[in-house]
Design a protein around this motif. Structure first.
Motif, PDB file in Angstrom:
ATOM      1  N   TYR A  85     -65.562   7.490 -32.518  1.00  0.00           N
ATOM      2  CA  TYR A  85     -65.449   6.127 -33.046  1.00  0.00           C
ATOM      3  C   TYR A  85     -63.997   5.863 -33.392  1.00  0.00           C
ATOM      4  O   TYR A  85     -63.358   6.681 -34.070  1.00  0.00           O
ATOM      5  CB  TYR A  85     -66.326   6.006 -34.292  1.00  0.00           C
ATOM      6  CG  TYR A  85     -66.249   4.690 -35.025  1.00  0.00           C
ATOM      7  CD1 TYR A  85     -66.481   3.484 -34.368  1.00  0.00           C
ATOM      8  CD2 TYR A  85     -65.975   4.647 -36.387  1.00  0.00           C
ATOM      9  CE1 TYR A  85     -66.432   2.274 -35.048  1.00  0.00           C
ATOM     10  CE2 TYR A  85     -65.922   3.446 -37.078  1.00  0.00           C
ATOM     11  CZ  TYR A  85     -66.156   2.267 -36.405  1.00  0.00           C
ATOM     12  OH  TYR A  85     -66.102   1.076 -37.088  1.00  0.00           O
ATOM     13  N   LEU A  86     -63.421   4.768 -32.891  1.00  0.00           N
ATOM     14  CA  LEU A  86     -62.042   4.414 -33.206  1.00  0.00           C
ATOM     15  C   LEU A  86     -62.035   3.614 -34.506  1.00  0.00           C
ATOM     16  O   LEU A  86     -62.588   2.503 -34.551  1.00  0.00           O
ATOM     17  CB  LEU A  86     -61.436   3.568 -32.080  1.00  0.00           C
ATOM     18  CG  LEU A  86     -61.030   4.265 -30.785  1.00  0.00           C
ATOM     19  CD1 LEU A  86     -60.197   5.505 -31.073  1.00  0.00           C
ATOM     20  CD2 LEU A  86     -62.208   4.592 -29.908  1.00  0.00           C
ATOM     21  N   GLY A  87     -61.428   4.171 -35.525  1.00  0.00           N
ATOM     22  CA  GLY A  87     -61.402   3.461 -36.799  1.00  0.00           C
ATOM     23  C   GLY A  87     -60.314   3.985 -37.706  1.00  0.00           C
ATOM     24  O   GLY A  87     -59.824   5.108 -37.535  1.00  0.00           O
ATOM     25  N   PRO A  88     -59.901   3.144 -38.681  1.00  0.00           N
ATOM     26  CA  PRO A  88     -58.763   3.506 -39.537  1.00  0.00           C
ATOM     27  C   PRO A  88     -59.003   4.689 -40.478  1.00  0.00           C
ATOM     28  O   PRO A  88     -58.050   5.231 -41.028  1.00  0.00           O
ATOM     29  CB  PRO A  88     -58.480   2.215 -40.323  1.00  0.00           C
ATOM     30  CG  PRO A  88     -59.698   1.378 -40.186  1.00  0.00           C
ATOM     31  CD  PRO A  88     -60.382   1.784 -38.930  1.00  0.00           C
ATOM     32  N   GLY A 112     -65.421  -0.635 -32.619  1.00  0.00           N
ATOM     33  CA  GLY A 112     -66.001  -1.471 -33.665  1.00  0.00           C
ATOM     34  C   GLY A 112     -65.285  -2.810 -33.757  1.00  0.00           C
ATOM     35  O   GLY A 112     -64.180  -2.979 -33.226  1.00  0.00           O
ATOM     36  N   GLU A 115     -65.740  -6.065 -39.787  1.00  0.00           N
ATOM     37  CA  GLU A 115     -65.386  -5.137 -40.866  1.00  0.00           C
ATOM     38  C   GLU A 115     -65.872  -3.725 -40.578  1.00  0.00           C
ATOM     39  O   GLU A 115     -65.909  -2.885 -41.465  1.00  0.00           O
ATOM     40  CB  GLU A 115     -65.945  -5.644 -42.200  1.00  0.00           C
ATOM     41  CG  GLU A 115     -65.368  -6.982 -42.625  1.00  0.00           C
ATOM     42  CD  GLU A 115     -63.844  -6.995 -42.618  1.00  0.00           C
ATOM     43  OE1 GLU A 115     -63.243  -6.111 -43.244  1.00  0.00           O
ATOM     44  OE2 GLU A 115     -63.266  -7.883 -41.961  1.00  0.00           O
ATOM     45  N   SER A 131     -58.183   7.666 -35.539  1.00  0.00           N
ATOM     46  CA  SER A 131     -57.361   6.497 -35.810  1.00  0.00           C
ATOM     47  C   SER A 131     -56.075   6.600 -35.007  1.00  0.00           C
ATOM     48  O   SER A 131     -55.488   7.672 -34.897  1.00  0.00           O
ATOM     49  CB  SER A 131     -57.026   6.446 -37.300  1.00  0.00           C
ATOM     50  OG  SER A 131     -55.978   5.508 -37.538  1.00  0.00           O
ATOM     51  N   ILE A 132     -55.612   5.480 -34.458  1.00  0.00           N
ATOM     52  CA  ILE A 132     -54.332   5.523 -33.736  1.00  0.00           C
ATOM     53  C   ILE A 132     -53.161   5.237 -34.665  1.00  0.00           C
ATOM     54  O   ILE A 132     -52.018   5.239 -34.232  1.00  0.00           O
ATOM     55  CB  ILE A 132     -54.301   4.589 -32.502  1.00  0.00           C
ATOM     56  CG1 ILE A 132     -54.437   3.113 -32.896  1.00  0.00           C
ATOM     57  CG2 ILE A 132     -55.374   4.992 -31.507  1.00  0.00           C
ATOM     58  CD1 ILE A 132     -53.990   2.167 -31.785  1.00  0.00           C
ATOM     59  N   GLY A 133     -53.407   5.011 -35.952  1.00  0.00           N
ATOM     60  CA  GLY A 133     -52.294   4.789 -36.878  1.00  0.00           C
ATOM     61  C   GLY A 133     -52.752   4.021 -38.101  1.00  0.00           C
ATOM     62  O   GLY A 133     -53.849   3.483 -38.121  1.00  0.00           O
ATOM     63  N   TYR A 135     -52.897   1.162 -39.641  1.00  0.00           N
ATOM     64  CA  TYR A 135     -52.910  -0.302 -39.610  1.00  0.00           C
ATOM     65  C   TYR A 135     -54.275  -0.729 -39.104  1.00  0.00           C
ATOM     66  O   TYR A 135     -55.014   0.074 -38.538  1.00  0.00           O
ATOM     67  CB  TYR A 135     -51.799  -0.844 -38.690  1.00  0.00           C
ATOM     68  CG  TYR A 135     -51.655  -0.062 -37.415  1.00  0.00           C
ATOM     69  CD1 TYR A 135     -50.686   0.929 -37.294  1.00  0.00           C
ATOM     70  CD2 TYR A 135     -52.530  -0.276 -36.347  1.00  0.00           C
ATOM     71  CE1 TYR A 135     -50.574   1.676 -36.138  1.00  0.00           C
ATOM     72  CE2 TYR A 135     -52.425   0.468 -35.188  1.00  0.00           C
ATOM     73  CZ  TYR A 135     -51.453   1.439 -35.083  1.00  0.00           C
ATOM     74  OH  TYR A 135     -51.356   2.184 -33.945  1.00  0.00           O
ATOM     75  N   LEU A 137     -56.599  -3.280 -36.746  1.00  0.00           N
ATOM     76  CA  LEU A 137     -56.639  -4.135 -35.559  1.00  0.00           C
ATOM     77  C   LEU A 137     -57.876  -5.025 -35.671  1.00  0.00           C
ATOM     78  O   LEU A 137     -58.784  -4.733 -36.441  1.00  0.00           O
ATOM     79  CB  LEU A 137     -56.735  -3.275 -34.298  1.00  0.00           C
ATOM     80  CG  LEU A 137     -55.622  -2.242 -34.100  1.00  0.00           C
ATOM     81  CD1 LEU A 137     -56.018  -1.218 -33.045  1.00  0.00           C
ATOM     82  CD2 LEU A 137     -54.331  -2.941 -33.715  1.00  0.00           C
ATOM     83  N   GLY A 139     -60.067  -5.250 -33.503  1.00  0.00           N
ATOM     84  CA  GLY A 139     -61.176  -4.525 -32.892  1.00  0.00           C
ATOM     85  C   GLY A 139     -60.708  -3.163 -32.436  1.00  0.00           C
ATOM     86  O   GLY A 139     -59.510  -2.901 -32.364  1.00  0.00           O
ATOM     87  N   GLY A 140     -61.651  -2.284 -32.122  1.00  0.00           N
ATOM     88  CA  GLY A 140     -61.308  -0.939 -31.697  1.00  0.00           C
ATOM     89  C   GLY A 140     -60.889  -0.839 -30.234  1.00  0.00           C
ATOM     90  O   GLY A 140     -60.483   0.231 -29.777  1.00  0.00           O
TER      91      GLY A 140
HETATM   92  C1  4G0 Z   1     -63.609   0.102 -38.148  1.00  0.00           C
HETATM   93  C2  4G0 Z   1     -59.145   1.229 -35.146  1.00  0.00           C
HETATM   94  C3  4G0 Z   1     -63.086  -0.444 -36.982  1.00  0.00           C
HETATM   95  C4  4G0 Z   1     -63.320  -0.439 -39.385  1.00  0.00           C
HETATM   96  C5  4G0 Z   1     -59.972   0.109 -35.146  1.00  0.00           C
HETATM   97  C6  4G0 Z   1     -61.993  -2.125 -38.306  1.00  0.00           C
HETATM   98  C7  4G0 Z   1     -57.587   0.026 -36.479  1.00  0.00           C
HETATM   99  C8  4G0 Z   1     -57.942   1.187 -35.828  1.00  0.00           C
HETATM  100  C9  4G0 Z   1     -62.294  -1.582 -37.071  1.00  0.00           C
HETATM  101  C10 4G0 Z   1     -62.500  -1.567 -39.481  1.00  0.00           C
HETATM  102  C11 4G0 Z   1     -59.560  -1.023 -35.818  1.00  0.00           C
HETATM  103  C12 4G0 Z   1     -57.037   2.376 -35.858  1.00  0.00           C
HETATM  104  C13 4G0 Z   1     -62.509  -1.400 -41.933  1.00  0.00           C
HETATM  105  C14 4G0 Z   1     -61.474  -3.351 -40.823  1.00  0.00           C
HETATM  106  C15 4G0 Z   1     -61.725  -2.189 -35.837  1.00  0.00           C
HETATM  107  N1  4G0 Z   1     -58.367  -1.056 -36.469  1.00  0.00           N
HETATM  108  N2  4G0 Z   1     -56.076   2.433 -36.749  1.00  0.00           N
HETATM  109  N3  4G0 Z   1     -60.291  -2.170 -35.900  1.00  0.00           N
HETATM  110  N4  4G0 Z   1     -62.173  -2.094 -40.726  1.00  0.00           N
HETATM  111  O1  4G0 Z   1     -57.201   3.271 -35.051  1.00  0.00           O
END
Ligand code: 4G0
Length: 247
Positions: A85-88, A112, A115, A131-133, A135, A137, A139-140
């Protein structure tokens, strides 16, 4: 390697995966990128994939059901795939992570939106979050493209036989030396003489020194974990002294 991407925006990926090195890798069969649209898996009237968050608050949350069903369908074809899963909140994507992922036969990437995704879907059908960093985005999808590109470079043959991903920035923990191509003289700005000398040992030494100098100047934090020879350490001392006597 098979990379199956689960997304509600499959149309975002076209040009990125059909151009340049990734496009060639796909055409050669080194990389098989499959896009799975999550929306058709929704059992809602209007094929919704998101809903209001329990507990209130701004934004929407992706519903578990379409994601679980899409993941089940894709996993049936790729039972051994690592599901990411790509996420922060995830472990940070680095060269080492990309190299490690490139050894897998298949990956499933979940993108994703809004939110984020209902936590129960993540608990049930994701092996790890990356996470790619630091910050956010919208969307993922862009993160999935970045991860795919970064991983693909480590698949044998993708860069062509002459180029090695291990000869580039970050592989030994240092930044890249400066590159030059024709013309030799660009409005009076010339190419460093050593690069025209044909002396490959001298060129190698110059490039190493430039890598060390760039890292010292722009990313001194990287030097703590870089792989440095005794010669490198001597060069660094010299560069540090030069730098401090200039300022
Ligand atoms: C999960 C990856 C996914 C949660 C996805 C947003 C940054 C990255 C997304 C959120 C993404 C990363 C809590 C807003 C979709 N943003 N840094 N956006 N939230 O890899």
């Amino acid at each position: 390697m098979i990379i199956n991407i689960l997304t509600i925006f499959p149309e975002m990926f076209g040009s990125v995966f059909s151009s340049s090195i990734l496009g060639r890798a796909c055409a050669q069969g080194l990389l098989d990128i499959r896009l799975t649209d999550i929306r058709p898996f929704s059992t809602c009237k209007h094929k919704n994939t998101d809903d209001y968050p329990f507990g209130g608050g701004a934004g929407m949350v992706m519903m578990a059901q379409p994601i679980l069903d899409a993941m089940a369908a894709v996993s049936a074809d790729l039972p051994d795939a690592r599901r990411i899963y790509l996420g922060p909140r995830g472990r940070k994507l680095t060269t080492a992570v990309a190299r490690d992922l490139s050894a897998e036969k298949s990956l499933i990437l979940l993108c994703g939106h809004y939110e984020g995704v209902d936590q129960r879907a993540l608990d049930a059908c994701v092996d790890e979050e990356i996470s790619i960093g630091d910050y956010i985005l919208t969307g993922g999808e862009l993160a999935a493209m970045v991860l795919t590109d970064c991983v693909a470079r480590f698949i044998p043959g993708v860069l062509g036989s002459a180029d090695s991903p291990e000869e580039e920035s970050f592989s030994d923990g240092l930044l890249e030396y400066p590159q030059y191509t024709r013309p030799r003289d660009l409005n009076g700005k010339t190419v460093p003489e050593v690069l025209l000398s044909g002396d490959h040992a001298k060129i190698r030494a110059w490039r190493r020194r430039e890598s060390l100098a760039a890292t010292l100047r722009f990313r001194p934090d990287l030097l703590k974990s870089a792989i440095l020879s005794v010669d490198d350490q001597k060069t660094l001392k010299e560069l540090e002294n030069k730098c401090s006597s200039e300022s």
